[in-house]
Design an enzyme around this catalytic site. Structure first.
Site, mmCIF file in Angstrom:
data_model
loop_
_atom_site.group_PDB
_atom_site.id
_atom_site.type_symbol
_atom_site.label_atom_id
_atom_site.label_comp_id
_atom_site.label_asym_id
_atom_site.label_seq_id
_atom_site.Cartn_x
_atom_site.Cartn_y
_atom_site.Cartn_z
ATOM 1 N N ARG A 159 0.865 -1.173 0.000
ATOM 2 C CA ARG A 159 0.000 0.000 0.000
ATOM 3 C C ARG A 159 0.904 1.226 0.000
ATOM 4 O O ARG A 159 2.029 1.182 0.488
ATOM 5 C CB ARG A 159 -0.899 0.028 1.243
ATOM 6 C CG ARG A 159 -1.845 -1.167 1.367
ATOM 7 C CD ARG A 159 -2.657 -1.066 2.647
ATOM 8 N NE ARG A 159 -3.630 -2.152 2.755
ATOM 9 C CZ ARG A 159 -3.410 -3.297 3.385
ATOM 10 N NH1 ARG A 159 -2.234 -3.511 3.968
ATOM 11 N NH2 ARG A 159 -4.336 -4.228 3.433
ATOM 12 N N LYS A 182 -2.663 -2.779 7.831
ATOM 13 C CA LYS A 182 -3.888 -2.347 8.502
ATOM 14 C C LYS A 182 -4.139 -3.178 9.756
ATOM 15 O O LYS A 182 -3.904 -4.384 9.769
ATOM 16 C CB LYS A 182 -5.085 -2.477 7.553
ATOM 17 C CG LYS A 182 -5.092 -1.443 6.428
ATOM 18 C CD LYS A 182 -6.365 -1.554 5.621
ATOM 19 C CE LYS A 182 -6.440 -0.476 4.548
ATOM 20 N NZ LYS A 182 -7.680 -0.570 3.750
ATOM 21 N N HIS A 250 -2.380 3.388 -6.306
ATOM 22 C CA HIS A 250 -2.974 2.170 -5.754
ATOM 23 C C HIS A 250 -3.243 1.135 -6.834
ATOM 24 O O HIS A 250 -3.261 -0.069 -6.573
ATOM 25 C CB HIS A 250 -4.266 2.507 -5.012
ATOM 26 C CG HIS A 250 -4.729 1.412 -4.093
ATOM 27 N ND1 HIS A 250 -4.010 1.018 -2.984
ATOM 28 C CD2 HIS A 250 -5.826 0.621 -4.127
ATOM 29 C CE1 HIS A 250 -4.644 0.036 -2.368
ATOM 30 N NE2 HIS A 250 -5.750 -0.227 -3.039
ATOM 31 N N ARG A 253 -0.646 -1.550 -7.081
ATOM 32 C CA ARG A 253 -0.832 -2.684 -6.154
ATOM 33 C C ARG A 253 -1.844 -3.668 -6.726
ATOM 34 O O ARG A 253 -1.657 -4.882 -6.670
ATOM 35 C CB ARG A 253 -1.289 -2.151 -4.794
ATOM 36 C CG ARG A 253 -1.705 -3.199 -3.758
ATOM 37 C CD ARG A 253 -1.948 -2.484 -2.442
ATOM 38 N NE ARG A 253 -2.919 -3.163 -1.599
ATOM 39 C CZ ARG A 253 -2.626 -4.069 -0.674
ATOM 40 N NH1 ARG A 253 -1.372 -4.446 -0.504
ATOM 41 N NH2 ARG A 253 -3.580 -4.612 0.070
ATOM 42 N N HIS A 276 -4.385 -8.907 3.166
ATOM 43 C CA HIS A 276 -5.838 -8.867 3.298
ATOM 44 C C HIS A 276 -6.281 -9.720 4.485
ATOM 45 O O HIS A 276 -5.832 -10.848 4.640
ATOM 46 C CB HIS A 276 -6.517 -9.412 2.033
ATOM 47 C CG HIS A 276 -6.449 -8.482 0.872
ATOM 48 N ND1 HIS A 276 -6.623 -8.903 -0.431
ATOM 49 C CD2 HIS A 276 -6.239 -7.139 0.806
ATOM 50 C CE1 HIS A 276 -6.511 -7.858 -1.237
ATOM 51 N NE2 HIS A 276 -6.287 -6.793 -0.516
ATOM 52 N N TYR A 285 -9.933 -10.156 -7.180
ATOM 53 C CA TYR A 285 -9.050 -10.214 -8.339
ATOM 54 C C TYR A 285 -9.436 -11.359 -9.280
ATOM 55 O O TYR A 285 -9.161 -11.293 -10.471
ATOM 56 C CB TYR A 285 -7.596 -10.352 -7.879
ATOM 57 C CG TYR A 285 -7.145 -9.136 -7.113
ATOM 58 C CD1 TYR A 285 -6.855 -7.953 -7.778
ATOM 59 C CD2 TYR A 285 -7.075 -9.144 -5.727
ATOM 60 C CE1 TYR A 285 -6.468 -6.817 -7.088
ATOM 61 C CE2 TYR A 285 -6.697 -8.018 -5.028
ATOM 62 C CZ TYR A 285 -6.400 -6.861 -5.708
ATOM 63 O OH TYR A 285 -6.046 -5.741 -5.022
#
Length: 305
Positions: A159, A182, A250, A253, A276, A285
Protein backbone atom coordinates in the site's frame (compact mmCIF):
# COMPACT_ATOMS: atom_id res chain seq x y z
CA UNK A 1 -27.56 16.24 22.03
CA UNK A 2 -25.48 13.13 22.67
CA UNK A 3 -25.31 12.21 26.35
CA UNK A 4 -21.96 12.67 28.14
CA UNK A 5 -21.82 8.93 28.87
CA UNK A 6 -22.30 8.04 25.20
CA UNK A 7 -19.73 10.66 24.12
CA UNK A 8 -17.19 9.32 26.63
CA UNK A 9 -17.83 5.77 25.44
CA UNK A 10 -17.28 6.85 21.84
CA UNK A 11 -13.95 8.48 22.73
CA UNK A 12 -12.86 5.36 24.63
CA UNK A 13 -13.78 3.18 21.66
CA UNK A 14 -11.82 5.39 19.27
CA UNK A 15 -8.82 5.23 21.63
CA UNK A 16 -9.14 1.44 21.60
CA UNK A 17 -9.24 1.41 17.80
CA UNK A 18 -6.07 3.51 17.70
CA UNK A 19 -3.98 1.89 20.41
CA UNK A 20 -4.89 -1.79 20.10
CA UNK A 21 -6.00 -2.11 16.50
CA UNK A 22 -3.68 0.43 14.90
CA UNK A 23 -6.40 2.30 12.97
CA UNK A 24 -4.99 5.32 11.06
CA UNK A 25 -6.23 8.81 11.91
CA UNK A 26 -8.30 9.12 8.73
CA UNK A 27 -10.19 5.96 9.69
CA UNK A 28 -10.67 7.18 13.26
CA UNK A 29 -12.08 10.49 11.99
CA UNK A 30 -14.55 8.64 9.76
CA UNK A 31 -15.56 6.29 12.61
CA UNK A 32 -16.09 9.25 14.92
CA UNK A 33 -18.33 11.06 12.42
CA UNK A 34 -20.33 7.96 11.55
CA UNK A 35 -21.09 6.92 15.13
CA UNK A 36 -21.69 10.52 16.27
CA UNK A 37 -24.22 11.00 13.45
CA UNK A 38 -25.95 7.77 14.45
CA UNK A 39 -26.14 8.73 18.13
CA UNK A 40 -27.40 12.20 17.23
CA UNK A 41 -30.16 10.69 15.08
CA UNK A 42 -31.25 8.31 17.85
CA UNK A 43 -31.27 11.18 20.35
CA UNK A 44 -33.47 13.33 18.12
CA UNK A 45 -35.65 10.38 17.09
CA UNK A 46 -36.42 9.51 20.72
CA UNK A 47 -36.57 13.10 21.89
CA UNK A 48 -34.03 12.77 24.69
CA UNK A 49 -30.34 12.13 25.27
CA UNK A 50 -29.50 8.44 25.22
CA UNK A 51 -27.35 7.14 28.07
CA UNK A 52 -25.56 3.81 27.80
CA UNK A 53 -28.47 1.81 29.22
CA UNK A 54 -30.89 3.48 26.83
CA UNK A 55 -28.75 2.45 23.87
CA UNK A 56 -29.54 -1.22 24.40
CA UNK A 57 -33.24 -0.43 23.94
CA UNK A 58 -32.68 0.56 20.31
CA UNK A 59 -35.08 -1.48 18.18
CA UNK A 60 -34.90 -2.95 14.69
CA UNK A 61 -37.51 -0.38 13.63
CA UNK A 62 -35.30 2.46 14.80
CA UNK A 63 -32.31 1.01 12.95
CA UNK A 64 -34.41 0.94 9.79
CA UNK A 65 -35.50 4.53 10.42
CA UNK A 66 -31.87 5.66 10.74
CA UNK A 67 -30.88 3.87 7.55
CA UNK A 68 -33.85 5.33 5.66
CA UNK A 69 -33.05 8.82 6.97
CA UNK A 70 -29.40 8.47 5.98
CA UNK A 71 -30.27 7.25 2.46
CA UNK A 72 -32.77 10.10 2.15
CA UNK A 73 -29.97 12.52 3.01
CA UNK A 74 -28.20 11.55 -0.22
CA UNK A 75 -25.83 8.92 1.20
CA UNK A 76 -25.19 6.08 -1.26
CA UNK A 77 -25.47 2.39 -0.36
CA UNK A 78 -21.69 1.90 -0.20
CA UNK A 79 -21.26 4.79 2.25
CA UNK A 80 -24.24 3.64 4.30
CA UNK A 81 -22.73 0.17 4.54
CA UNK A 82 -19.52 1.75 5.87
CA UNK A 83 -21.45 3.79 8.44
CA UNK A 84 -23.40 0.74 9.57
CA UNK A 85 -20.18 -1.23 9.92
CA UNK A 86 -18.76 1.47 12.23
CA UNK A 87 -21.93 1.53 14.33
CA UNK A 88 -21.93 -2.26 14.67
CA UNK A 89 -18.26 -2.25 15.68
CA UNK A 90 -19.00 0.36 18.36
CA UNK A 91 -21.90 -1.67 19.73
CA UNK A 92 -19.86 -4.91 19.78
CA UNK A 93 -17.31 -3.08 21.89
CA UNK A 94 -20.08 -1.72 24.17
CA UNK A 95 -21.41 -5.24 24.54
CA UNK A 96 -18.04 -6.58 25.66
CA UNK A 97 -17.22 -3.65 27.91
CA UNK A 98 -20.59 -2.57 29.31
CA UNK A 99 -22.71 -5.68 28.82
CA UNK A 100 -25.10 -3.84 26.51
CA UNK A 101 -27.38 -6.07 24.43
CA UNK A 102 -26.50 -5.28 20.77
CA UNK A 103 -28.82 -7.69 18.93
CA UNK A 104 -31.06 -5.09 17.26
CA UNK A 105 -28.08 -3.12 15.97
CA UNK A 106 -26.08 -6.14 14.83
CA UNK A 107 -29.08 -7.67 13.05
CA UNK A 108 -29.46 -4.64 10.75
CA UNK A 109 -28.73 -5.79 7.22
CA UNK A 110 -26.17 -3.90 5.20
CA UNK A 111 -27.52 -2.42 1.93
CA UNK A 112 -26.52 -4.22 -1.24
CA UNK A 113 -24.29 -2.38 -3.67
CA UNK A 114 -22.25 -3.15 -6.75
CA UNK A 115 -18.70 -3.77 -5.60
CA UNK A 116 -16.22 -1.85 -7.73
CA UNK A 117 -13.63 -4.07 -9.33
CA UNK A 118 -9.99 -3.03 -9.20
CA UNK A 119 -8.71 -1.63 -12.48
CA UNK A 120 -5.19 -2.98 -12.97
CA UNK A 121 -2.80 -1.84 -15.66
CA UNK A 122 -1.42 -4.22 -18.24
CA UNK A 123 2.16 -5.39 -17.58
CA UNK A 124 3.44 -3.18 -20.41
CA UNK A 125 1.54 -0.14 -19.12
CA UNK A 126 2.80 -0.70 -15.57
CA UNK A 127 6.37 -0.78 -16.84
CA UNK A 128 5.77 2.32 -18.97
CA UNK A 129 4.58 4.17 -15.86
CA UNK A 130 7.74 3.27 -13.95
CA UNK A 131 9.95 4.22 -16.90
CA UNK A 132 8.22 7.60 -17.29
CA UNK A 133 8.19 8.71 -13.64
CA UNK A 134 11.79 9.93 -13.57
CA UNK A 135 11.09 12.47 -16.35
CA UNK A 136 8.50 14.42 -14.30
CA UNK A 137 11.00 16.60 -12.45
CA UNK A 138 14.18 18.58 -13.04
CA UNK A 139 15.66 17.16 -9.82
CA UNK A 140 17.09 13.70 -10.58
CA UNK A 141 16.85 12.47 -6.97
CA UNK A 142 13.11 13.18 -6.89
CA UNK A 143 12.63 11.22 -10.12
CA UNK A 144 14.53 8.30 -8.58
CA UNK A 145 12.41 8.61 -5.43
CA UNK A 146 9.12 8.38 -7.30
CA UNK A 147 10.40 5.48 -9.37
CA UNK A 148 11.47 3.64 -6.20
CA UNK A 149 8.12 4.12 -4.46
CA UNK A 150 6.03 2.97 -7.42
CA UNK A 151 8.35 0.01 -8.02
CA UNK A 152 7.66 -1.07 -4.43
CA UNK A 153 3.91 -0.76 -5.01
CA UNK A 154 4.03 -2.82 -8.20
CA UNK A 155 6.89 -5.19 -7.39
CA UNK A 156 5.94 -5.96 -3.78
CA UNK A 157 2.20 -5.15 -3.63
CA UNK A 158 2.63 -2.56 -0.88
CA UNK A 159 0.00 0.00 0.00
CA UNK A 160 1.23 3.55 -0.54
CA UNK A 161 1.06 4.19 3.22
CA UNK A 162 3.24 1.11 3.79
CA UNK A 163 5.87 2.21 1.29
CA UNK A 164 5.97 5.75 2.66
CA UNK A 165 6.11 4.32 6.20
CA UNK A 166 9.51 2.70 5.63
CA UNK A 167 12.19 4.05 7.96
CA UNK A 168 15.94 4.25 7.73
CA UNK A 169 16.08 1.30 10.13
CA UNK A 170 14.54 -0.87 7.38
CA UNK A 171 17.61 -0.31 5.19
CA UNK A 172 19.32 -1.83 3.40
CA UNK A 173 16.43 -3.77 1.89
CA UNK A 174 17.05 -7.49 1.84
CA UNK A 175 15.21 -10.23 0.01
CA UNK A 176 12.22 -9.84 2.34
CA UNK A 177 10.62 -7.00 4.27
CA UNK A 178 8.51 -7.08 7.44
CA UNK A 179 5.50 -4.83 6.87
CA UNK A 180 2.96 -3.68 9.46
CA UNK A 181 -0.31 -3.17 7.60
CA UNK A 182 -3.89 -2.35 8.50
CA UNK A 183 -4.93 -3.20 12.03
CA UNK A 184 -1.31 -3.65 13.06
CA UNK A 185 -1.14 -6.95 11.18
CA UNK A 186 2.40 -7.95 10.23
CA UNK A 187 3.40 -9.81 7.09
CA UNK A 188 6.61 -10.77 5.33
CA UNK A 189 6.87 -9.50 1.76
CA UNK A 190 9.52 -10.70 -0.72
CA UNK A 191 11.45 -7.81 -2.27
CA UNK A 192 12.32 -8.42 -5.90
CA UNK A 193 15.69 -7.30 -7.24
CA UNK A 194 14.33 -4.41 -9.38
CA UNK A 195 12.66 -2.93 -6.27
CA UNK A 196 15.85 -3.21 -4.20
CA UNK A 197 17.89 -1.66 -7.01
CA UNK A 198 15.41 1.22 -7.47
CA UNK A 199 15.56 2.01 -3.75
CA UNK A 200 19.38 1.84 -3.78
CA UNK A 201 19.54 4.30 -6.70
CA UNK A 202 17.26 6.67 -4.83
CA UNK A 203 19.27 6.44 -1.60
CA UNK A 204 22.51 7.15 -3.47
CA UNK A 205 20.97 10.29 -5.00
CA UNK A 206 18.93 11.54 -2.00
CA UNK A 207 20.46 14.68 -0.43
CA UNK A 208 19.11 13.80 3.02
CA UNK A 209 20.73 11.31 5.43
CA UNK A 210 18.97 7.97 5.99
CA UNK A 211 18.53 8.18 9.77
CA UNK A 212 17.08 5.14 11.51
CA UNK A 213 14.01 6.92 12.90
CA UNK A 214 13.28 9.02 9.80
CA UNK A 215 11.25 8.10 6.71
CA UNK A 216 13.16 6.72 3.76
CA UNK A 217 11.13 8.69 1.23
CA UNK A 218 11.41 12.45 1.67
CA UNK A 219 9.66 15.44 0.23
CA UNK A 220 11.60 18.15 -1.59
CA UNK A 221 12.30 19.97 1.69
CA UNK A 222 13.31 16.87 3.61
CA UNK A 223 10.07 16.10 5.43
CA UNK A 224 8.03 12.90 4.94
CA UNK A 225 6.80 12.45 1.37
CA UNK A 226 3.13 13.38 1.11
CA UNK A 227 1.14 10.71 -0.79
CA UNK A 228 -0.69 13.52 -2.57
CA UNK A 229 2.60 14.51 -4.22
CA UNK A 230 2.97 11.03 -5.71
CA UNK A 231 -0.67 11.00 -6.82
CA UNK A 232 -0.15 14.26 -8.69
CA UNK A 233 2.96 12.88 -10.39
CA UNK A 234 1.03 9.77 -11.44
CA UNK A 235 -1.69 12.01 -12.88
CA UNK A 236 0.88 13.68 -15.15
CA UNK A 237 2.31 10.32 -16.17
CA UNK A 238 -1.04 8.83 -17.13
CA UNK A 239 -1.86 11.91 -19.21
CA UNK A 240 1.42 11.53 -21.10
CA UNK A 241 0.84 7.82 -21.66
CA UNK A 242 -2.87 8.14 -22.47
CA UNK A 243 -3.90 5.93 -19.55
CA UNK A 244 -7.33 6.13 -17.85
CA UNK A 245 -7.97 8.06 -14.62
CA UNK A 246 -7.93 4.74 -12.76
CA UNK A 247 -4.14 4.54 -13.27
CA UNK A 248 -3.35 5.70 -9.73
CA UNK A 249 -0.56 4.65 -7.35
CA UNK A 250 -2.97 2.17 -5.75
CA UNK A 251 -3.66 0.67 -9.18
CA UNK A 252 -0.05 -0.51 -9.19
CA UNK A 253 -0.83 -2.68 -6.15
CA UNK A 254 -3.92 -4.02 -7.96
CA UNK A 255 -1.71 -4.75 -10.95
CA UNK A 256 0.74 -6.67 -8.78
CA UNK A 257 -2.06 -8.95 -7.54
CA UNK A 258 -3.76 -9.41 -10.90
CA UNK A 259 -0.54 -10.19 -12.76
CA UNK A 260 0.43 -12.74 -10.10
CA UNK A 261 -2.99 -14.37 -10.43
CA UNK A 262 -2.74 -14.45 -14.23
CA UNK A 263 0.64 -16.14 -13.91
CA UNK A 264 -0.90 -18.94 -11.84
CA UNK A 265 -0.34 -17.52 -8.35
CA UNK A 266 -2.18 -19.16 -5.46
CA UNK A 267 -5.03 -17.04 -4.08
CA UNK A 268 -4.09 -17.74 -0.46
CA UNK A 269 -0.47 -16.79 -1.09
CA UNK A 270 -1.56 -13.55 -2.78
CA UNK A 271 -3.81 -12.82 0.22
CA UNK A 272 -0.80 -13.10 2.52
CA UNK A 273 1.35 -10.91 0.28
CA UNK A 274 -1.30 -8.18 0.14
CA UNK A 275 -2.12 -8.37 3.85
CA UNK A 276 -5.84 -8.87 3.30
CA UNK A 277 -7.66 -9.93 6.46
CA UNK A 278 -10.29 -11.78 4.43
CA UNK A 279 -9.87 -14.06 1.44
CA UNK A 280 -13.07 -12.58 -0.02
CA UNK A 281 -11.19 -9.30 -0.55
CA UNK A 282 -8.48 -11.09 -2.50
CA UNK A 283 -11.10 -13.01 -4.48
CA UNK A 284 -12.06 -9.69 -6.07
CA UNK A 285 -9.05 -10.21 -8.34
CA UNK A 286 -10.59 -13.46 -9.58
CA UNK A 287 -13.56 -11.37 -10.70
CA UNK A 288 -11.16 -8.97 -12.43
CA UNK A 289 -9.53 -11.83 -14.30
CA UNK A 290 -12.92 -13.30 -15.27
CA UNK A 291 -14.09 -9.89 -16.47
CA UNK A 292 -10.96 -9.52 -18.63
CA UNK A 293 -11.46 -12.98 -20.14
CA UNK A 294 -15.08 -12.19 -20.98
CA UNK A 295 -14.01 -8.99 -22.73
CA UNK A 296 -11.53 -10.97 -24.82
CA UNK A 297 -14.22 -13.56 -25.56
CA UNK A 298 -16.66 -10.87 -26.68
CA UNK A 299 -14.09 -9.35 -29.03
CA UNK A 300 -12.76 -12.54 -30.58
CA UNK A 301 -15.35 -15.30 -30.48
CA UNK A 302 -17.14 -15.66 -33.87
CA UNK A 303 -20.55 -16.17 -32.29
CA UNK A 304 -20.15 -13.05 -30.15
CA UNK A 305 -19.98 -10.83 -33.23
Amino acid sequence: MISPAARDALQDWLAYQKSLRGAPQTTLDAYGRDVSDFLAFITEHKGEAQGLRALERISVTEMRAWMAFTRGDGVGPRSLARKLSAVKSFFRWLSEREGIEPTAVLSARSPKYQRKLPRPLSPDAAQDVIDTLSFQTTQPWIGKRDEAVVTLLYGCGLRISEALGLLGSDLPLGEALRITGKGGKERIVPVIAPAREAVERYIAACPYPMEADQPVFRGARGGPLNPRTLQQTMARVRMQLGLPSTATPHAMRHSFATHLLNAGGDLRAIQELLGHASLSTTQTYTAVDTSRLMEVYARTHPRAK
